[in-house]
Write a protein that holds these residues in place. Structure first.
Motif, PDB file in Angstrom:
ATOM      1  N   UNK A 370       0.873  -1.148   0.143  1.00 29.50           N
ATOM      2  CA  UNK A 370       0.119   0.004  -0.094  1.00 29.50           C
ATOM      3  C   UNK A 370       1.076   1.324   0.020  1.00 29.50           C
ATOM      4  N   UNK A 371       2.199   1.281  -0.560  1.00 26.31           N
ATOM      5  CA  UNK A 371       2.969   2.262  -0.515  1.00 26.31           C
ATOM      6  C   UNK A 371       2.448   3.431  -1.517  1.00 26.31           C
ATOM      7  N   UNK A 372       2.735   4.634  -1.491  1.00 29.41           N
ATOM      8  CA  UNK A 372       2.229   5.691  -2.173  1.00 29.41           C
ATOM      9  C   UNK A 372       3.625   5.744  -3.062  1.00 29.41           C
ATOM     10  N   UNK A 373       3.305   6.799  -4.016  1.00 31.04           N
ATOM     11  CA  UNK A 373       4.563   6.783  -5.061  1.00 31.04           C
ATOM     12  C   UNK A 373       5.590   7.484  -4.331  1.00 31.04           C
ATOM     13  N   UNK A 374       5.476   8.457  -3.241  1.00 29.42           N
ATOM     14  CA  UNK A 374       6.344   9.163  -2.453  1.00 29.42           C
ATOM     15  C   UNK A 374       7.267   8.001  -1.678  1.00 29.42           C
ATOM     16  N   UNK A 375       6.397   7.462  -1.078  1.00 31.39           N
ATOM     17  CA  UNK A 375       6.952   6.383  -0.106  1.00 31.39           C
ATOM     18  C   UNK A 375       7.969   5.252  -0.887  1.00 31.39           C
ATOM     19  N   UNK A 421      10.894  19.558   5.765  1.00 31.53           N
ATOM     20  CA  UNK A 421      10.807  20.794   5.090  1.00 31.53           C
ATOM     21  C   UNK A 421       9.830  20.828   3.853  1.00 31.53           C
ATOM     22  N   UNK A 422       9.441  19.333   3.421  1.00 38.59           N
ATOM     23  CA  UNK A 422       8.474  19.429   2.394  1.00 38.59           C
ATOM     24  C   UNK A 422       7.174  19.760   3.132  1.00 38.59           C
ATOM     25  N   UNK A 423       6.959  19.345   4.104  1.00 34.32           N
ATOM     26  CA  UNK A 423       5.550  19.860   4.889  1.00 34.32           C
ATOM     27  C   UNK A 423       5.534  21.239   5.042  1.00 34.32           C
ATOM     28  N   UNK A 424       6.608  21.753   5.658  1.00 32.28           N
ATOM     29  CA  UNK A 424       6.642  23.269   5.847  1.00 32.28           C
ATOM     30  C   UNK A 424       6.282  24.003   4.576  1.00 32.28           C
ATOM     31  N   UNK A 680       1.872  15.484  -1.968  1.00 35.14           N
ATOM     32  CA  UNK A 680       2.506  14.461  -1.249  1.00 35.14           C
ATOM     33  C   UNK A 680       1.905  13.968  -0.130  1.00 35.14           C
ATOM     34  N   UNK A 681       2.147  13.132   0.380  1.00 37.63           N
ATOM     35  CA  UNK A 681       1.496  12.576   1.516  1.00 37.63           C
ATOM     36  C   UNK A 681       1.707  13.091   3.013  1.00 37.63           C
ATOM     37  N   UNK A 682       0.732  12.971   3.830  1.00 37.39           N
ATOM     38  CA  UNK A 682       0.531  13.406   5.123  1.00 37.39           C
ATOM     39  C   UNK A 682       1.327  12.248   6.010  1.00 37.39           C
ATOM     40  N   UNK A 683       1.184  11.142   5.545  1.00 33.88           N
ATOM     41  CA  UNK A 683       1.768  10.233   6.406  1.00 33.88           C
ATOM     42  C   UNK A 683       3.238  10.251   6.672  1.00 33.88           C
ATOM     43  N   UNK A 684       4.033  10.057   7.775  1.00 30.83           N
ATOM     44  CA  UNK A 684       5.322  10.192   7.789  1.00 30.83           C
ATOM     45  C   UNK A 684       6.074   8.745   8.205  1.00 30.83           C
ATOM     46  N   UNK A 685       5.045   7.789   8.251  1.00 28.32           N
ATOM     47  CA  UNK A 685       5.590   6.406   8.983  1.00 28.32           C
ATOM     48  C   UNK A 685       6.964   5.953   8.414  1.00 28.32           C
ATOM     49  N   UNK A 686       7.029   5.939   6.861  1.00 25.93           N
ATOM     50  CA  UNK A 686       8.276   5.242   6.294  1.00 25.93           C
ATOM     51  C   UNK A 686       9.220   6.266   6.730  1.00 25.93           C
ATOM     52  N   UNK A 687       9.338   7.600   6.954  1.00 27.07           N
ATOM     53  CA  UNK A 687      10.314   8.402   7.358  1.00 27.07           C
ATOM     54  C   UNK A 687      10.753   8.138   8.874  1.00 27.07           C
ATOM     55  N   UNK A 688       9.746   8.143   9.582  1.00 29.53           N
ATOM     56  CA  UNK A 688      10.098   7.633  11.078  1.00 29.53           C
ATOM     57  C   UNK A 688      10.789   6.339  11.320  1.00 29.53           C
ATOM     58  N   UNK A 689      10.365   5.605  10.413  1.00 22.02           N
ATOM     59  CA  UNK A 689      10.847   4.102  10.337  1.00 22.02           C
ATOM     60  C   UNK A 689      12.287   4.040   9.908  1.00 22.02           C
ATOM     61  N   UNK A 690      12.698   4.994   8.902  1.00 23.10           N
ATOM     62  CA  UNK A 690      14.088   5.090   8.615  1.00 23.10           C
ATOM     63  C   UNK A 690      14.784   5.663   9.811  1.00 23.10           C
ATOM     64  N   UNK A 691      14.433   6.681  10.222  1.00 22.76           N
ATOM     65  CA  UNK A 691      15.118   7.244  11.448  1.00 22.76           C
ATOM     66  C   UNK A 691      15.242   6.246  12.646  1.00 22.76           C
ATOM     67  N   UNK A 692      14.373   5.284  12.761  1.00 20.32           N
ATOM     68  CA  UNK A 692      14.567   4.156  13.827  1.00 20.32           C
ATOM     69  C   UNK A 692      15.615   3.190  13.603  1.00 20.32           C
ATOM     70  N   UNK A 693      16.114   3.396  12.285  1.00 21.05           N
ATOM     71  CA  UNK A 693      17.279   2.601  11.804  1.00 21.05           C
ATOM     72  C   UNK A 693      18.559   2.988  12.287  1.00 21.05           C
ATOM     73  N   UNK A 694      18.387   4.185  12.771  1.00 22.22           N
ATOM     74  CA  UNK A 694      19.649   4.744  13.457  1.00 22.22           C
ATOM     75  C   UNK A 694      19.936   3.971  14.710  1.00 22.22           C
ATOM     76  N   UNK A 695      19.291   3.180  15.322  1.00 22.43           N
ATOM     77  CA  UNK A 695      19.493   2.104  16.296  1.00 22.43           C
ATOM     78  C   UNK A 695      20.673   1.231  16.204  1.00 22.43           C
ATOM     79  N   UNK A 696      21.337   0.754  17.171  1.00 22.70           N
ATOM     80  CA  UNK A 696      22.645   0.097  17.009  1.00 22.70           C
ATOM     81  C   UNK A 696      21.896  -1.545  16.523  1.00 22.70           C
TER      82      UNK A 696
END
Length: 723
Positions: A370-375, A421-424, A680-696
């Motif tokens: 169910x990914x959008x084009x942006x995701x 910044x895209x959201x802004x 573009x999308x309002x959902x930021x789940x994919x972006x936050x998931x990527x941020x979570x990969x910062x974990x060791x």
């Protein structure tokens, strides 16, 4: 019959018809399912499943609902799909299958409920470059696949480029100034329809496909040429070079090998040469492309190539009594590049596409149907960045190994900053703002990114940015005009005693008493503080007037992670109201800050009420978006800007600059890829998931270059990172 279809048929017969007695549901309604059912008619095949086509009748079989599938006794589900998406589909039905105790298999007979087959995943991440170099050295003729081998796309599937073109066309219509004007066709649907009009063995060229497109849609010759060139242009924009593979191609040429390129593609040789030349991929003897030879790799393109090259060297072989040439093919597709090449007498070496590697990695949970084009673009871009080098340093599950904080920031952190910044930009274009304030120090990098958007979207006339020197200390002190204002400043947590606090927040040496809550007891001392604040207010307001800020009516103000204290103080100083656009607005207790006109990119909540990854890492993010100057203190009588003492070393500031370069590079690349910034999308789940990969748990950072983030207002270091 295609090699792939023959393989599917044999595996299905061996692993299911001859080895199981249960009824069989095939999950998948694609072309391979259709071809399999054309060959196999067996009463144990009781239906199909596909979430998008439930209730339809396909090739004589009903697409079953979950309820209908659960009602069938002694049944198994066989997922017929590419290895790359098996896990995605399995996750979709896993809970249902466990609830009704239905076993799930792939075409190779692997029971997905017992354990996922990790053989493919292990292979993806243990390829050895030296093994390929040895094979190249031993070969006389070396052929390379093009797409997913030498070049890769920032979309999950080649057909997604059609969606990009559709998006571009929608944007053109919307920006035409004619809101009622609409396209008379859906490009995506018509492009697929035009290509599908040809039989599977036709291998049409892009020109023939667009001639069919024109017949279907009745467009003019000019429109046909425009759309064809638009598709090629979008294809070029989304292509990235796989540098390591191109280096190996160049090395093979330097060794004196005969190097050819072979591709299954509707782009003709001249189009491919132009694309390759734009990436400085040159020196190959020729390109063989399926649409010009009217046969794909699986249909004999490799045999055709052998006939051509053997004939060219036949005279030489007879004269010199030379041995047969040794052929090596390098590509990513198991059937088209490996099995088909082997059948033509080639040695082979399989590398893996960036998407295959992602889908076999521990990061595959990002992917869904169910990914959008942006995701789609963001995830694909991550795959291209993470797995561009098929011989890179990975752990066995694809876990990424980073050597510097700059690398990990550019890969995992930059996406969430770009999305903010895209959201802004999306939000400020909805109202008639004439100025956007970027407060120091967090606004330093964000202003640079914003200016990228300004350059990209000149038609949108984004409001001008203003980098405003401010800080909690400077704004709150200048705005303090009452005892309660002073007490609010004093009540904010501070790691030190009252005298140290007064020095840090007001720059005053006052030996005063205070109660247990930190309330200053002496009226004379409060009077001194208020008098000092009045002087600071005078100087700071003079600076603000010099910026021209007071000449604007509709003002937006950014803040990164804050409760709103700076915005509220500036509003009091200027007797006006801004609209805040925060990366993360933290919950505030002060009534006046609760009433701020403010939007938050992340949903506003307390630190203990939200499980978003931002709450783990926002201190770190604050430390890397900041400027190269120390924290702003205030303005002196002469109008000079004053700063706290710099706590970061020269080495840290150099690292910070490299981090900024990585983030800016990411934003620039994504601005080039995104076909429509304002849809573009309002959902930021994919972006936050990527941020979570910062974990060791998800990434290895071998050299941790710490950047201090000292909050002088609170008197403590706040750069902890919960990796």
């Amino acid at each position: 019959m295609y090699i792939e279809d023959q393989y599917i048929y044999e595996q299905f017969m061996t692993n299911f018809i001859h080895s199981h007695s249960e009824n069989i549901i095939i999950y998948g309604t694609g072309i391979h399912t259709r071809r399999l059912l054309e060959q196999v008619q067996n009463p144990r095949i009781v239906g199909l499943m596909d979430a998008k086509r439930t209730g339809e009748i396909l090739w004589g079989y009903k697409v079953l609902s979950y309820e209908e599938a659960a009602a069938i006794e002694q049944v198994l589900i066989m997922i017929l799909a590419r290895n790359a998406v098996i896990n995605v589909i399995y996750r979709r039905i896993e809970q249902f299958c466990r609830e009704y105790d239905i076993p799930v298999f792939d075409i190779n007979g692997n029971n997905l409920r017992v354990s996922h087959d990790e053989a493919e995943a292990r292979t993806c991440f243990i390829l050895k470059e030296q093994e390929l170099r040895a094979k190249i050295e031993d070969a006389d003729v070396v052929t390379f696949d093009i797409f997913d081998t030498l070049l890769t796309r920032c979309v999950m599937r080649p057909r997604d480029i059609f969606t990009v073109v559709e998006c571009v066309l929608n944007q053109i219509v919307r920006e035409s100034g004619e809101p009622d004007r609409k396209k008379t066709f859906c490009f995506l649907e018509e492009r697929i329809k035009a290509e599908s009009a040809f039989s599977e063995n036709d291998n049409p060229t892009i020109y023939e496909i667009y001639e069919q497109f024109q017949r279907n849609t009745k467009i003019t010759d000019v429109e046909r040429t425009y759309l064809l060139n638009l598709e090629i242009g979008c294809e070029k924009r989304f292509l990235k070079k796989r540098q390591k593979m191109c280096d190996l191609l160049l090395w093979a040429q330097e060794l004196g090998k005969e190097v050819y390129l072979i591709s299954d593609m509707y782009f003709t040789k001249d189009i491919l040469e132009d694309i390759l030349d734009s990436f400085q991929i040159r020196g190959h003897k020729d390109i063989l492309v399926s649409c010009e030879y009217r046969r794909s790799k699986q249909e004999g393109l490799f045999h055709q190539f052998r006939k051509m090259t053997d004939a060219q060297s036949d005279h030489l072989k007879k004269t010199l009594h030379a041995e047969e040439k040794k052929y090596l093919h390098i590509g990513d597709h198991y059937f088209s590049d490996i099995i088909a090449a082997k059948q033509a007498g080639f040695r082979t070496f399989r590398i893996y596409s960036t998407m295959e590697m992602l889908e076999s990695s521990l990061y595959s949970r990002m992917i869904s149907d169910k990914l959008s084009l942006e995701e789609n673009i963001v995830i694909s871009h991550f795959a291209v960045k993470a797995y561009n080098n098929p011989f890179g340093e990975f752990e066995k599950n694809g876990k990424l190994i980073f050597h510097t904080i700059e690398e990990i920031t550019g890969t995992l952190i930059a996406p969430i900053i770009f999305k903010y910044m895209l959201w802004l930009v999306q939000n400020i274009t909805k109202s008639d703002y004439d100025l956007v304030i970027f407060p120091s120090r967090d606004g330093f990098l964000l202003k640079k990114i914003y200016q990228y958007f300004q350059e990209k979207e000149k038609k949108s006339k984004l409001p001008e940015p203003l980098y405003l020197y401010t800080s909690r200390r400077a704004a709150l002190t200048a705005a303090a005009q009452s005892e309660s204002d002073v007490q609010y400043i004093l009540n904010v947590d501070f790691s030190g005693n009252v005298q140290e606090m007064l020095k840090a927040r007001f720059g005053m040496d006052i030996e005063t008493a205070a109660d247990q809550a930190g309330q200053v007891q002496g009226e004379a001392d409060l009077s001194k503080i208020l008098s000092h604040c009045a002087e600071e207010r005078k100087n700071y307001c003079s600076y603000i007037r010099g910026t021209g800020l007071g000449d604007h009516r509709q003002i937006a103000i950014l803040d990164f992670v804050a409760m709103g204290s700076v915005q509220e103080a500036l509003e009091r100083l200027l007797n006006t109201q801004f609209t805040g656009f925060y990366f993360l607005k933290r919950s505030a207790d002060k009534p006046c800050m609760k009433g701020l006109r403010c939007l938050s990119f992340y949903k506003e909540s307390g630190d203990f009420q939200n499980d978003s990854n931002i709450y783990k890492y926002y201190y770190f993010l604050e430390s890397i978006v900041t400027s190269y100057e120390p924290t702003f203190w205030g303005i002196d009588e002469s109008g000079k800007k004053l700063f706290y003492q710099e706590s970061r070393s020269k080495e840290e500031l150099i690292i910070l600059e490299k981090i900024h370069d990585e983030i800016l590079r990411y934003c620039s690349e994504m601005l080039d890829l995104f076909p429509d910034l304002f849809n573009r999308d309002k959902d930021i789940k994919v972006y936050d998931t990527l941020l979570g990969f910062f974990s060791k748990d998800y990434s290895v950072l071998e050299n941790w270059n710490w950047i201090k983030n000292i909050d002088e207002f609170m008197g403590r270091t706040v750069s902890e990172v919960n990796r």
